[in-house]
Design a protein around this motif. Structure first.
Motif: not given
Length: 218
Positions: A149-156, A160-161
């Motif tokens: 969730k934190e990664i998805e919040r920062k990388l749109d 960039n995944q």
């Protein structure tokens, strides 16, 4: 930018992987992990181009001595296949690639080519058994969900995944591997975790580490 797909099954892979080119790195790739590389040495550019042309993976192994640029012969014999899924060349002479980790393997023999590229004869390691996460390790699954969730919040953007979908929060192997990738531990310790054949043993070690570091409490 090009996306490369692959539908080869394990039997086909076994046939294709009698000889595998190795990319020797100072970090560890896990099955289903994401690996980004900036490739500028000619031997590796040629290797990447051949892998893309033939739709074959290359192997990633951890260096034990030397540097990535020096074609070392000292590397760990258990590695992970890397499948190129995306590439670009924004800067002339520098190839940027994104790979997904596939099966692990054991190097049986290898040769160093004139250009320094290591070609290895490998034996594939069976994928981790499919195991659910027991109740006593569910905190690890919750932590993995928070991480995603934190990664998805920062990388749109998908490009960039750093954790590849699909997410398998009920899988002991998947959760253990993803947490191993982010633990602040040495490459050698990460390698030992990757090489374990039992996903529950790996997840237990991760849970013990997190508890010892008081990342979560009893």
């Amino acid at each position: 930018m090009t996306i490369i797909s692959n539908n080869a099954d394990t039997n086909e892979l076994t046939e294709l992987l009698q000889t595998v080119p190795l990319f020797l790195l100072s970090n560890v790739l896990f099955p289903n992990g994401v690996l980004r590389l900036r490739v500028f040495e000619q031997r590796y550019i040629d290797m990447v181009r051949q892998c893309m042309r033939e739709k074959k993976p290359f192997g990633v192994c951890l260096i034990t001595k030397g540097k990535e640029a020096n074609a070392p012969k000292d590397f760990v014999r258990v590695g992970c296949l890397a499948r190129i899924v995306d590439f670009d060349m924004e800067q002339l002479g520098v190839l940027e690639i994104r790979c997904n980790g596939e099966q692990r393997f054991e190097v049986q023999t290898f040769d160093v080519q004139k250009d320094g590229l290591v070609l290895a004869q490998v034996k594939l390691i069976e994928p981790d058994a499919v195991m659910a996460i027991p109740d006593e390790l569910q905190t690890c699954a919750s932590l993995a969900q928070e991480l995603v969730k934190e990664i998805e919040r920062k990388l749109d953007e998908e490009s960039n995944q750093v954790i590849a979908a699909p997410y398998e929060f009920e899988s002991a192997a998947w959760v253990g591997n993803r947490l191993c990738e982010v633990l602040p531990i040495s490459p050698a310790a990460r390698q030992e975790l990757m090489a374990l054949r039992d996903p529950l043993s790996r997840l237990n070690l991760v849970e013990q580490y997190l508890r010892n570091k008081q990342i979560f409490n009893s």
